[in-house]
Scaffold this motif. Sequence first.
Motif, PDB file in Angstrom:
ATOM      1  N   PHE A 132       0.830  -1.201   0.000  1.00 35.88           N
ATOM      2  CA  PHE A 132       0.000   0.000   0.000  1.00 35.88           C
ATOM      3  C   PHE A 132       0.865   1.251   0.000  1.00 35.88           C
ATOM      4  O   PHE A 132       2.039   1.229   0.382  1.00 35.88           O
ATOM      5  CB  PHE A 132      -0.915   0.009   1.233  1.00 35.88           C
ATOM      6  N   LEU A 133       0.253   2.355  -0.421  1.00 31.77           N
ATOM      7  CA  LEU A 133       0.927   3.637  -0.318  1.00 31.77           C
ATOM      8  C   LEU A 133       1.100   4.007   1.150  1.00 31.77           C
ATOM      9  O   LEU A 133       0.289   3.622   1.998  1.00 31.77           O
ATOM     10  CB  LEU A 133       0.112   4.729  -1.019  1.00 31.77           C
ATOM     11  N   GLU A 134       2.160   4.760   1.448  1.00 34.25           N
ATOM     12  CA  GLU A 134       2.396   5.177   2.834  1.00 34.25           C
ATOM     13  C   GLU A 134       1.293   6.105   3.323  1.00 34.25           C
ATOM     14  O   GLU A 134       1.005   6.166   4.514  1.00 34.25           O
ATOM     15  CB  GLU A 134       3.746   5.886   2.950  1.00 34.25           C
ATOM     16  N   LYS A 135       0.669   6.829   2.408  1.00 32.79           N
ATOM     17  CA  LYS A 135      -0.392   7.760   2.750  1.00 32.79           C
ATOM     18  C   LYS A 135      -1.743   7.104   2.492  1.00 32.79           C
ATOM     19  O   LYS A 135      -1.965   6.529   1.431  1.00 32.79           O
ATOM     20  CB  LYS A 135      -0.269   9.033   1.923  1.00 32.79           C
ATOM     21  N   ALA A 136      -2.634   7.167   3.462  1.00 33.18           N
ATOM     22  CA  ALA A 136      -3.986   6.631   3.292  1.00 33.18           C
ATOM     23  C   ALA A 136      -4.821   7.591   2.451  1.00 33.18           C
ATOM     24  O   ALA A 136      -4.376   8.671   2.060  1.00 33.18           O
ATOM     25  CB  ALA A 136      -4.632   6.397   4.646  1.00 33.18           C
ATOM     26  N   LYS A 137      -6.059   7.192   2.203  1.00 34.94           N
ATOM     27  CA  LYS A 137      -6.949   8.016   1.380  1.00 34.94           C
ATOM     28  C   LYS A 137      -7.229   9.357   2.059  1.00 34.94           C
ATOM     29  O   LYS A 137      -7.358  10.387   1.404  1.00 34.94           O
ATOM     30  CB  LYS A 137      -8.255   7.261   1.138  1.00 34.94           C
ATOM     31  N   SER A 138      -7.335   9.342   3.396  1.00 33.99           N
ATOM     32  CA  SER A 138      -7.520  10.578   4.157  1.00 33.99           C
ATOM     33  C   SER A 138      -6.162  11.076   4.641  1.00 33.99           C
ATOM     34  O   SER A 138      -5.141  10.389   4.495  1.00 33.99           O
ATOM     35  CB  SER A 138      -8.452  10.338   5.344  1.00 33.99           C
ATOM     36  N   ASP A 139      -6.146  12.245   5.243  1.00 30.71           N
ATOM     37  CA  ASP A 139      -4.894  12.828   5.741  1.00 30.71           C
ATOM     38  C   ASP A 139      -4.306  11.953   6.842  1.00 30.71           C
ATOM     39  O   ASP A 139      -5.002  11.537   7.764  1.00 30.71           O
ATOM     40  CB  ASP A 139      -5.174  14.239   6.272  1.00 30.71           C
ATOM     41  N   ASN A 140      -3.000  11.694   6.772  1.00 30.80           N
ATOM     42  CA  ASN A 140      -2.353  10.839   7.765  1.00 30.80           C
ATOM     43  C   ASN A 140      -1.975  11.578   9.044  1.00 30.80           C
ATOM     44  O   ASN A 140      -1.657  10.959  10.049  1.00 30.80           O
ATOM     45  CB  ASN A 140      -1.077  10.221   7.175  1.00 30.80           C
ATOM     46  N   ILE A 141      -1.979  12.904   9.006  1.00 27.07           N
ATOM     47  CA  ILE A 141      -1.633  13.690  10.196  1.00 27.07           C
ATOM     48  C   ILE A 141      -2.917  14.081  10.919  1.00 27.07           C
ATOM     49  O   ILE A 141      -3.832  14.667  10.332  1.00 27.07           O
ATOM     50  CB  ILE A 141      -0.809  14.932   9.820  1.00 27.07           C
ATOM     51  N   LYS A 142      -2.972  13.737  12.202  1.00 23.58           N
ATOM     52  CA  LYS A 142      -4.188  13.938  12.992  1.00 23.58           C
ATOM     53  C   LYS A 142      -3.919  14.896  14.152  1.00 23.58           C
ATOM     54  O   LYS A 142      -2.797  14.950  14.684  1.00 23.58           O
ATOM     55  CB  LYS A 142      -4.689  12.605  13.547  1.00 23.58           C
ATOM     56  N   THR A 143      -4.967  15.631  14.556  1.00 19.28           N
ATOM     57  CA  THR A 143      -4.875  16.547  15.702  1.00 19.28           C
ATOM     58  C   THR A 143      -5.274  15.811  16.968  1.00 19.28           C
ATOM     59  O   THR A 143      -6.379  15.253  17.054  1.00 19.28           O
ATOM     60  CB  THR A 143      -5.790  17.771  15.496  1.00 19.28           C
ATOM     61  N   THR A 144      -4.386  15.795  17.957  1.00 22.16           N
ATOM     62  CA  THR A 144      -4.594  14.988  19.166  1.00 22.16           C
ATOM     63  C   THR A 144      -5.867  15.377  19.900  1.00 22.16           C
ATOM     64  O   THR A 144      -6.624  14.509  20.363  1.00 22.16           O
ATOM     65  CB  THR A 144      -3.382  15.131  20.112  1.00 22.16           C
ATOM     66  N   ASN A 145      -6.157  16.667  19.997  1.00 19.26           N
ATOM     67  CA  ASN A 145      -7.321  17.117  20.769  1.00 19.26           C
ATOM     68  C   ASN A 145      -8.642  16.609  20.208  1.00 19.26           C
ATOM     69  O   ASN A 145      -9.652  16.554  20.912  1.00 19.26           O
ATOM     70  CB  ASN A 145      -7.358  18.648  20.840  1.00 19.26           C
ATOM     71  N   ASN A 146      -8.654  16.241  18.937  1.00  9.32           N
ATOM     72  CA  ASN A 146      -9.889  15.719  18.343  1.00  9.32           C
ATOM     73  C   ASN A 146     -10.267  14.361  18.915  1.00  9.32           C
ATOM     74  O   ASN A 146     -11.402  13.903  18.733  1.00  9.32           O
ATOM     75  CB  ASN A 146      -9.731  15.595  16.826  1.00  9.32           C
ATOM     76  N   TYR A 147      -9.311  13.711  19.606  1.00  9.85           N
ATOM     77  CA  TYR A 147      -9.554  12.352  20.104  1.00  9.85           C
ATOM     78  C   TYR A 147      -9.378  12.224  21.610  1.00  9.85           C
ATOM     79  O   TYR A 147      -9.852  11.268  22.212  1.00  9.85           O
ATOM     80  CB  TYR A 147      -8.590  11.376  19.401  1.00  9.85           C
ATOM     81  N   SER A 148      -8.740  13.217  22.239  1.00 11.64           N
ATOM     82  CA  SER A 148      -8.404  13.080  23.658  1.00 11.64           C
ATOM     83  C   SER A 148      -9.619  13.132  24.569  1.00 11.64           C
ATOM     84  O   SER A 148      -9.620  12.549  25.657  1.00 11.64           O
ATOM     85  CB  SER A 148      -7.405  14.168  24.070  1.00 11.64           C
ATOM     86  N   ASN A 149     -10.679  13.807  24.159  1.00  9.15           N
ATOM     87  CA  ASN A 149     -11.882  13.918  24.988  1.00  9.15           C
ATOM     88  C   ASN A 149     -13.040  13.083  24.456  1.00  9.15           C
ATOM     89  O   ASN A 149     -14.195  13.316  24.806  1.00  9.15           O
ATOM     90  CB  ASN A 149     -12.305  15.390  25.099  1.00  9.15           C
ATOM     91  N   THR A 150     -12.713  12.124  23.624  1.00 14.74           N
ATOM     92  CA  THR A 150     -13.737  11.283  23.008  1.00 14.74           C
ATOM     93  C   THR A 150     -13.687   9.887  23.613  1.00 14.74           C
ATOM     94  O   THR A 150     -12.610   9.293  23.685  1.00 14.74           O
ATOM     95  CB  THR A 150     -13.511  11.179  21.488  1.00 14.74           C
ATOM     96  N   PRO A 151     -14.808   9.350  24.072  1.00 14.11           N
ATOM     97  CA  PRO A 151     -14.790   7.975  24.571  1.00 14.11           C
ATOM     98  C   PRO A 151     -14.524   6.990  23.428  1.00 14.11           C
ATOM     99  O   PRO A 151     -15.097   7.106  22.349  1.00 14.11           O
ATOM    100  CB  PRO A 151     -16.199   7.774  25.151  1.00 14.11           C
TER     101      PRO A 151
END
Length: 386
Positions: A72-91
């Motif tokens: 597979f390509l190293e890059k997925a279909k969506s952006d590979n760089i994610k913002t931590t705060n988008n997930y830190s307060n999510t169950p």
Amino acid sequence: MTGQTILTIKVFLEDSFTPLNNVRIRLTPLDTKDSKKPKDETQESISQNGVLRFNLPSNANTFELKILDTRFLEKAKSDNIKTTNNYSNTPNPTITLNLIGKPSLCFNGYELQIHQNNKIIQSFKAYSGNALSEQEKVDLQNNKSYKKFVAHEYTDSAQNIIQYFCLDKDYQKQKDKGAIPEGIYYINISRSTDDKQSGIRTYNNTWYSLSRTKEGKKQWGKYNIPIYTDKDCTNTTESSTKRQGFYIHGGESYGDNGGIDLAKEDTRFFQVLESLKQEYKDILEYIKDDKGRIIIKLEVGYEEEYEFAKYFTLDEMIETSHKSLISSNKNFLLDSNNPQRLQSLKDLCQKILDKLQAHIYLQYGENAIYKIHIKTKGDKILLIQW
């Protein structure tokens, strides 16, 4: 670590519903929040049942997910760089990655196939090794106990002629006779501008002595590509047999010294290759090397189960007329008067489906038990799931 948030990564093919196993992914923390606190560590994990789990970085503003899998390509279909705060307060934070498969070639002894995301997008009749007569085939069967042959039938002067190509392991070792040995190879699908380059070459290049003669075109066709055993496209020697100098090429008729012979299909193959290079231009940009070459994998395998599984998905096998099987794969010719062939195909289907059972569980539920029952009805093979 107490209070550590677990991040779940689900990996699928680009089609969004086929889970992927044994995919290695690296999570790299970026942009440290507080320099006085310990930095988050880089993590790696391998998918099982399409799922990976990581510790969510606690001291990084962003993190990168990198696919470390040559399929597979190293890059997925969506952006590979994610913002931590988008997930830190999510169950139960979860990220879904749709992976983009690299284009590749597969040769099975009678077809050269172009693959993208585990699907055959184009196929071309092709053979490898010396073309054998009926008597030569019988001699190899009697004297060497060779069993694995594929046949090519054509008409010459209103007469039907059958050629045979031997795919047995031992015959693969025969220099200038046997089929190209099974294994993983690489080709450079960039257009060659120099006779010494590894890419697509045209008939009138001067790199072989017969190139400007009619005999040369009969043997080599209009185009050819050298086949390499390494990703850098520098080595042509196959390690187990020490054979070398393989090419994908055309010619007047099938039969060569061990390359992949497309005969008169060579022009269509290279035209399709050029059109696909335009269609998948964005994907191919990611796999260009530092020399600007587009190098793709060529897989050579002659196992029947492998070949049959490449042709049909589970859904396509639910109810398939034997006539369509004939047009798709002449290695599995069936007719109503030959129940042995039908039984052989049924047995082969069952073996493939046994291997697919884990995927079936994923697709339809891990707690349910499914059986596959194969039976015939008239000229059809019915695969029934319950």
